[in-house]
Design a protein around this motif. Structure first.
Motif, PDB file in Angstrom:
ATOM      1  N   ALA A 216       0.829  -1.216   0.000  1.00 45.91           N
ATOM      2  CA  ALA A 216       0.000   0.000   0.000  1.00 45.91           C
ATOM      3  C   ALA A 216       0.856   1.257   0.000  1.00 45.91           C
ATOM      4  CB  ALA A 216      -0.926  -0.015   1.210  1.00 45.91           C
ATOM      5  N   LEU A 217       1.919   1.257   0.790  1.00 48.64           N
ATOM      6  CA  LEU A 217       2.794   2.429   0.832  1.00 48.64           C
ATOM      7  C   LEU A 217       3.543   2.609  -0.491  1.00 48.64           C
ATOM      8  CD1 LEU A 217       4.173   2.015   4.450  1.00 48.64           C
ATOM      9  CD2 LEU A 217       2.709   3.877   3.632  1.00 48.64           C
ATOM     10  N   ALA A 218       3.947   1.512  -1.118  1.00 49.90           N
ATOM     11  CA  ALA A 218       4.617   1.610  -2.414  1.00 49.90           C
ATOM     12  C   ALA A 218       3.666   2.173  -3.466  1.00 49.90           C
ATOM     13  CB  ALA A 218       5.135   0.236  -2.840  1.00 49.90           C
ATOM     14  N   ALA A 219       2.396   1.728  -3.437  1.00 48.17           N
ATOM     15  CA  ALA A 219       1.414   2.270  -4.379  1.00 48.17           C
ATOM     16  C   ALA A 219       1.168   3.755  -4.120  1.00 48.17           C
ATOM     17  CB  ALA A 219       0.110   1.486  -4.268  1.00 48.17           C
ATOM     18  N   THR A 220       1.103   4.124  -2.854  1.00 52.74           N
ATOM     19  CA  THR A 220       0.949   5.539  -2.507  1.00 52.74           C
ATOM     20  C   THR A 220       2.095   6.359  -3.069  1.00 52.74           C
ATOM     21  OG1 THR A 220      -0.206   4.970  -0.457  1.00 52.74           O
ATOM     22  CG2 THR A 220       0.738   7.175  -0.593  1.00 52.74           C
ATOM     23  N   ALA A 221       3.312   5.863  -2.872  1.00 56.18           N
ATOM     24  CA  ALA A 221       4.495   6.583  -3.350  1.00 56.18           C
ATOM     25  C   ALA A 221       4.551   6.646  -4.871  1.00 56.18           C
ATOM     26  CB  ALA A 221       5.753   5.914  -2.805  1.00 56.18           C
ATOM     27  N   ILE A 280      -3.401  14.622   5.721  1.00 59.01           N
ATOM     28  CA  ILE A 280      -3.438  16.088   5.647  1.00 59.01           C
ATOM     29  C   ILE A 280      -2.562  16.595   4.501  1.00 59.01           C
ATOM     30  CG2 ILE A 280      -2.802  18.223   6.847  1.00 59.01           C
ATOM     31  CD1 ILE A 280      -3.460  16.767   9.481  1.00 59.01           C
ATOM     32  N   ALA A 281      -1.338  16.047   4.391  1.00 60.14           N
ATOM     33  CA  ALA A 281      -0.365  16.585   3.438  1.00 60.14           C
ATOM     34  C   ALA A 281      -0.693  16.234   1.989  1.00 60.14           C
ATOM     35  CB  ALA A 281       1.028  16.075   3.798  1.00 60.14           C
ATOM     36  N   LEU A 282      -1.210  15.038   1.738  1.00 61.09           N
ATOM     37  CA  LEU A 282      -1.515  14.662   0.352  1.00 61.09           C
ATOM     38  C   LEU A 282      -2.583  15.565  -0.271  1.00 61.09           C
ATOM     39  CD1 LEU A 282      -1.304  10.772   0.626  1.00 61.09           C
ATOM     40  CD2 LEU A 282       0.146  12.231  -0.819  1.00 61.09           C
ATOM     41  N   PRO A 283      -3.710  15.834   0.414  1.00 63.94           N
ATOM     42  CA  PRO A 283      -4.654  16.795  -0.170  1.00 63.94           C
ATOM     43  C   PRO A 283      -4.070  18.193  -0.351  1.00 63.94           C
ATOM     44  CG  PRO A 283      -5.731  15.480   1.526  1.00 63.94           C
ATOM     45  CD  PRO A 283      -4.255  15.181   1.611  1.00 63.94           C
ATOM     46  N   LEU A 284      -3.205  18.626   0.577  1.00 64.39           N
ATOM     47  CA  LEU A 284      -2.572  19.939   0.416  1.00 64.39           C
ATOM     48  C   LEU A 284      -1.723  19.992  -0.846  1.00 64.39           C
ATOM     49  CD1 LEU A 284      -1.469  20.828   4.073  1.00 64.39           C
ATOM     50  CD2 LEU A 284      -3.313  21.872   2.726  1.00 64.39           C
ATOM     51  N   LEU A 285      -0.985  18.914  -1.125  1.00 62.11           N
ATOM     52  CA  LEU A 285      -0.178  18.870  -2.344  1.00 62.11           C
ATOM     53  C   LEU A 285      -1.068  18.873  -3.577  1.00 62.11           C
ATOM     54  CD1 LEU A 285       2.552  18.634  -3.752  1.00 62.11           C
ATOM     55  CD2 LEU A 285       2.404  16.153  -3.484  1.00 62.11           C
ATOM     56  N   SER A 340      11.502   1.909  -2.686  1.00 61.98           N
ATOM     57  CA  SER A 340      12.182   2.908  -3.504  1.00 61.98           C
ATOM     58  C   SER A 340      12.109   2.555  -4.981  1.00 61.98           C
ATOM     59  CB  SER A 340      13.648   3.041  -3.068  1.00 61.98           C
ATOM     60  OG  SER A 340      13.727   3.482  -1.742  1.00 61.98           O
ATOM     61  N   GLY A 341      12.197   1.252  -5.296  1.00 63.92           N
ATOM     62  CA  GLY A 341      12.109   0.838  -6.689  1.00 63.92           C
ATOM     63  C   GLY A 341      10.785   1.244  -7.314  1.00 63.92           C
ATOM     64  N   VAL A 342       9.691   0.956  -6.626  1.00 63.26           N
ATOM     65  CA  VAL A 342       8.367   1.330  -7.143  1.00 63.26           C
ATOM     66  C   VAL A 342       8.232   2.846  -7.220  1.00 63.26           C
ATOM     67  CG1 VAL A 342       5.885   1.241  -6.686  1.00 63.26           C
ATOM     68  CG2 VAL A 342       7.300  -0.789  -6.295  1.00 63.26           C
ATOM     69  N   ARG A 343       8.725   3.524  -6.211  1.00 64.05           N
ATOM     70  CA  ARG A 343       8.592   4.975  -6.138  1.00 64.05           C
ATOM     71  C   ARG A 343       9.276   5.679  -7.302  1.00 64.05           C
ATOM     72  NH1 ARG A 343      10.522   8.623  -0.968  1.00 64.05           N
ATOM     73  NH2 ARG A 343       9.944  10.643  -1.827  1.00 64.05           N
ATOM     74  N   PHE A 344      10.494   5.278  -7.600  1.00 63.35           N
ATOM     75  CA  PHE A 344      11.224   5.920  -8.693  1.00 63.35           C
ATOM     76  C   PHE A 344      10.581   5.641 -10.043  1.00 63.35           C
ATOM     77  CE2 PHE A 344      14.879   6.275  -5.714  1.00 63.35           C
ATOM     78  CZ  PHE A 344      15.147   7.612  -5.929  1.00 63.35           C
ATOM     79  N   VAL A 376      -5.167  10.050  -6.063  1.00 63.26           N
ATOM     80  CA  VAL A 376      -5.196   8.584  -6.024  1.00 63.26           C
ATOM     81  C   VAL A 376      -4.351   8.073  -4.858  1.00 63.26           C
ATOM     82  CG1 VAL A 376      -4.535   6.467  -7.253  1.00 63.26           C
ATOM     83  CG2 VAL A 376      -5.659   8.327  -8.487  1.00 63.26           C
ATOM     84  N   ALA A 377      -3.199   8.688  -4.639  1.00 58.85           N
ATOM     85  CA  ALA A 377      -2.356   8.306  -3.502  1.00 58.85           C
ATOM     86  C   ALA A 377      -3.106   8.485  -2.190  1.00 58.85           C
ATOM     87  CB  ALA A 377      -1.072   9.138  -3.504  1.00 58.85           C
ATOM     88  N   PHE A 378      -3.846   9.571  -2.075  1.00 54.44           N
ATOM     89  CA  PHE A 378      -4.646   9.823  -0.875  1.00 54.44           C
ATOM     90  C   PHE A 378      -5.706   8.732  -0.681  1.00 54.44           C
ATOM     91  CE2 PHE A 378      -8.531  11.984   0.831  1.00 54.44           C
ATOM     92  CZ  PHE A 378      -8.084  12.153   2.130  1.00 54.44           C
ATOM     93  N   VAL A 379      -6.358   8.337  -1.761  1.00 55.80           N
ATOM     94  CA  VAL A 379      -7.381   7.289  -1.690  1.00 55.80           C
ATOM     95  C   VAL A 379      -6.758   5.966  -1.251  1.00 55.80           C
ATOM     96  CG1 VAL A 379      -9.004   5.908  -3.047  1.00 55.80           C
ATOM     97  CG2 VAL A 379      -8.905   8.386  -3.369  1.00 55.80           C
TER      98      VAL A 379
END
Length: 411
Positions: A216-221, A280-285, A340-344, A376-379
């Motif tokens: 889930a965190l990799a998908a978010t990133a 909080i931060a994802l909607p702000l971005l 990190s692999g997924v994120r990049f 989408v990351a927020f969801v």
């Protein structure tokens, strides 16, 4: 009193080897934003389209992302010093080749080789600093975070200063600085003093992604990083500034990112849950990117959106990567490699898609795409609430926080 004083960690009293690695870290992190100010100049000089020049980010980030899946396997077998030196040598060679190239496709290819070297170096540098530093882990962490923040902040500025003379200048600058770093590590880092880690299986990072929390965190990133790199890589075109103007704009972006990642994010996570900070931060971005879409035709307002975006990105970078370290009981190097692999790879997709949307629809479409991706990351964070419950269970140790920032904060 004297005993307590003598054992108090100090960032200033470090072995020469630690300073050599820290210097190399600054230069390596500079490479992320170094080409940003010279994208329009490269497009003009080499008769390249904006989409082609955006592939300078894509090739670099795609190779970095894929390589991240394997760096823990490599470093656990070669040892820290050899891995560091191989990474630095690759950066020197490919940065020099990019500086002497005559067409954009060659530079795109050489940036890919640069990305491989960067992955090998960055993935090993933090563990090496922690292992070699005196004054305790806390001093090593502060030094590493300072190097990260300094590199991210001054990369676009140096790129703008050198790029105002020639688009080749930033590439030659990296070649020179990394060559100095290579020599310093050869001379001052004693390989025999570094403990060789236990070899990890090649498949470990891929199997790690099957863990619900880490997946889930990799998908978010993945989706969040699209917003990150649209802001970083596409914005030089609608700004319409020269190399120096772009460099100063993203220097402000980098300073904001560094300040919030090192100081503000820890203050927030000390007062609320990590997942709450993300919510909080994802909607702000996303809102900041929507604002950029609205004011895309007004350079001064777009600069404000860039700097504000840097402030939010610093918080997200740190909190996301800390969350990765808390999400599973896997070895930190394995979790970091997978994440990190997924994120990049998300970052690799963003720049060319943004320019294609801008060319076919309107410049604002690039930022709408970025805002939608962050949404989408927020969801994903909302949907994965049960899986992410573990990341809110208590504060992380200093060692965990440092390794999180080092492994995941490269974009």
């Amino acid at each position: 009193m004297s005993a307590a004083t003598s054992t108090k960690p100090s960032i200033l009293h470090q072995p020469t080897a630690v300073w050599a690695i820290a210097f190399a870290c600054v230069v390596a992190f500079m490479g992320i934003g170094l080409v940003d100010p010279i994208l329009p100049a490269i497009a003009e000089s080499l008769k390249a389209s904006p989409t082609q020049t955006e592939l300078l980010f894509t090739s670099y980030l795609a190779v970095t992302g894929v390589a991240m899946f394997f760096t823990s396997w490599v470093s656990s077998r070669l040892g820290a010093k050899k891995t560091l030196l191989i990474g630095l040598a690759l950066i020197v060679v490919f940065a020099l080749l990019a500086a002497t190239s005559g067409d954009v496709w060659s530079i795109i290819g050489f940036r890919a080789g640069w990305g491989l070297g960067n992955a090998l170096f960055i993935s090993t540098a933090l563990a090496t600093i922690v292992g070699a530093a005196s004054g305790g882990t806390a001093s090593a962490i502060i030094l590493y975070e300072a190097a990260l923040g300094l590199g991210i902040a001054i990369g676009p500025l140096i790129g703008g200063l050198l790029g105002s003379v020639s688009w080749r200048g930033p590439f030659f600058g990296v070649t020179t600085l990394m060559a100095i770093a290579f020599i310093a590590i050869v001379l001052f880092l004693k390989g025999g003093a570094m403990e060789k880690p236990t070899p990890t299986p090649l498949s470990a990072p891929f199997r790690a992604l099957a863990r619900p929390a880490l997946g889930a965190l990799a998908a978010t990133a993945l989706f969040y990083n699209i917003g990150f790199f649209v802001l970083l890589a596409y914005t030089p075109y609608p700004l319409g500034f020269g190399a120096l103007g772009i460099g100063f704009t993203f220097f402000g972006w980098g300073v904001g990112l560094a300040v919030t990642s090192v100081w503000v994010a820890p203050l927030l996570t000390a007062r609320m849950k990590r997942t709450t900070v993300l919510k909080i931060a994802l909607p702000l971005l996303a809102l900041d990117l929507v604002a950029a879409a609205i004011v895309v035709g007004t350079p001064a307002a777009l600069v404000v959106c860039v700097v504000v975006g840097g402030l939010v990105l610093g918080v997200l970078n740190t909190v996301l990567t800390e969350s990765v370290m808390e999400a599973t009981d896997l070895p930190r190097s394995v979790a970091s490699s997978a994440y990190s692999g997924v994120r990049f790879l998300g970052g690799a997709v963003a720049p060319p898609v943004a320019t294609l949307l801008a060319d076919t629809i309107a410049p604002s479409a690039a930022y709408v795409f970025a805002a939608a991706s962050v949404a989408v990351a927020f969801v994903v964070v909302l949907a994965a609430g049960r899986a992410l419950r573990r990341v809110d269970d208590g504060p992380e140790s200093a060692q965990v926080e440092a390794e999180a920032i080092g492994a995941g904060d490269l974009a």
